[in-house]
Design an enzyme around this catalytic site. Structure first.
Site, PDB file in Angstrom:
ATOM      1  N   VAL A  59       0.840  -1.198   0.000  1.00  0.00           N
ATOM      2  CA  VAL A  59       0.000   0.000   0.000  1.00  0.00           C
ATOM      3  C   VAL A  59       0.875   1.248   0.000  1.00  0.00           C
ATOM      4  O   VAL A  59       1.964   1.255   0.569  1.00  0.00           O
ATOM      5  CB  VAL A  59      -0.968  -0.008   1.220  1.00  0.00           C
ATOM      6  CG1 VAL A  59      -0.215   0.062   2.524  1.00  0.00           C
ATOM      7  CG2 VAL A  59      -1.998   1.087   1.121  1.00  0.00           C
ATOM      8  N   CYS A  60       0.407   2.290  -0.691  1.00  0.00           N
ATOM      9  CA  CYS A  60       1.067   3.596  -0.655  1.00  0.00           C
ATOM     10  C   CYS A  60      -0.023   4.650  -0.552  1.00  0.00           C
ATOM     11  O   CYS A  60      -1.131   4.362  -0.108  1.00  0.00           O
ATOM     12  CB  CYS A  60       1.966   3.799  -1.877  1.00  0.00           C
ATOM     13  SG  CYS A  60       1.076   3.970  -3.440  1.00  0.00           S
ATOM     14  N   GLY A  61       0.246   5.851  -0.990  1.00  0.00           N
ATOM     15  CA  GLY A  61      -0.744   6.912  -0.891  1.00  0.00           C
ATOM     16  C   GLY A  61      -1.851   6.802  -1.926  1.00  0.00           C
ATOM     17  O   GLY A  61      -3.016   6.969  -1.618  1.00  0.00           O
TER      18      GLY A  61
END
Length: 92
Positions: free
Chosen positions: A59-61
């Site tokens: 997951v990232c932004g």
């Protein structure tokens, strides 16, 4: 997978690595409690810290950096790698 699917999966599957691929600033502003934090510039040097024996959800932004990290992990021999579409911003 969506961030909502991740929420369901982390409640039902104990053998799961959630890799948060955001910056330190993003991480410090809030993160998934049991997530492992490795920011973009250090993944290549820290990949050995991630278990290949259980699924990895990245997951990232927004989802873009996570897709890069997912591709890298697959090239390193990780078989069960999933990217969270929309990243942490997908929760809204």
């Amino acid at each position: 997978m969506s961030v909502h699917d991740l929420d369901k999966k982390r409640k039902s599957e104990k053998q799961l690595t959630i890799l948060d691929f955001r910056t330190d600033k993003e991480w410090n502003e809030g993160h998934i409690e049991e997530a492992m934090h490795i920011n973009g510039g250090t993944l290549q040097n820290r990949v050995e810290e991630i278990s290949k024996d259980k699924p990895v959800v990245v997951v990232c932004g927004s989802g873009y950096r996570a897709s890069i990290a997912s591709s890298f992990l697959q090239r390193q021999g990780f078989e069960a790698v999933t990217n969270v579409i929309g990243g942490m911003s997908g929760a809204g």
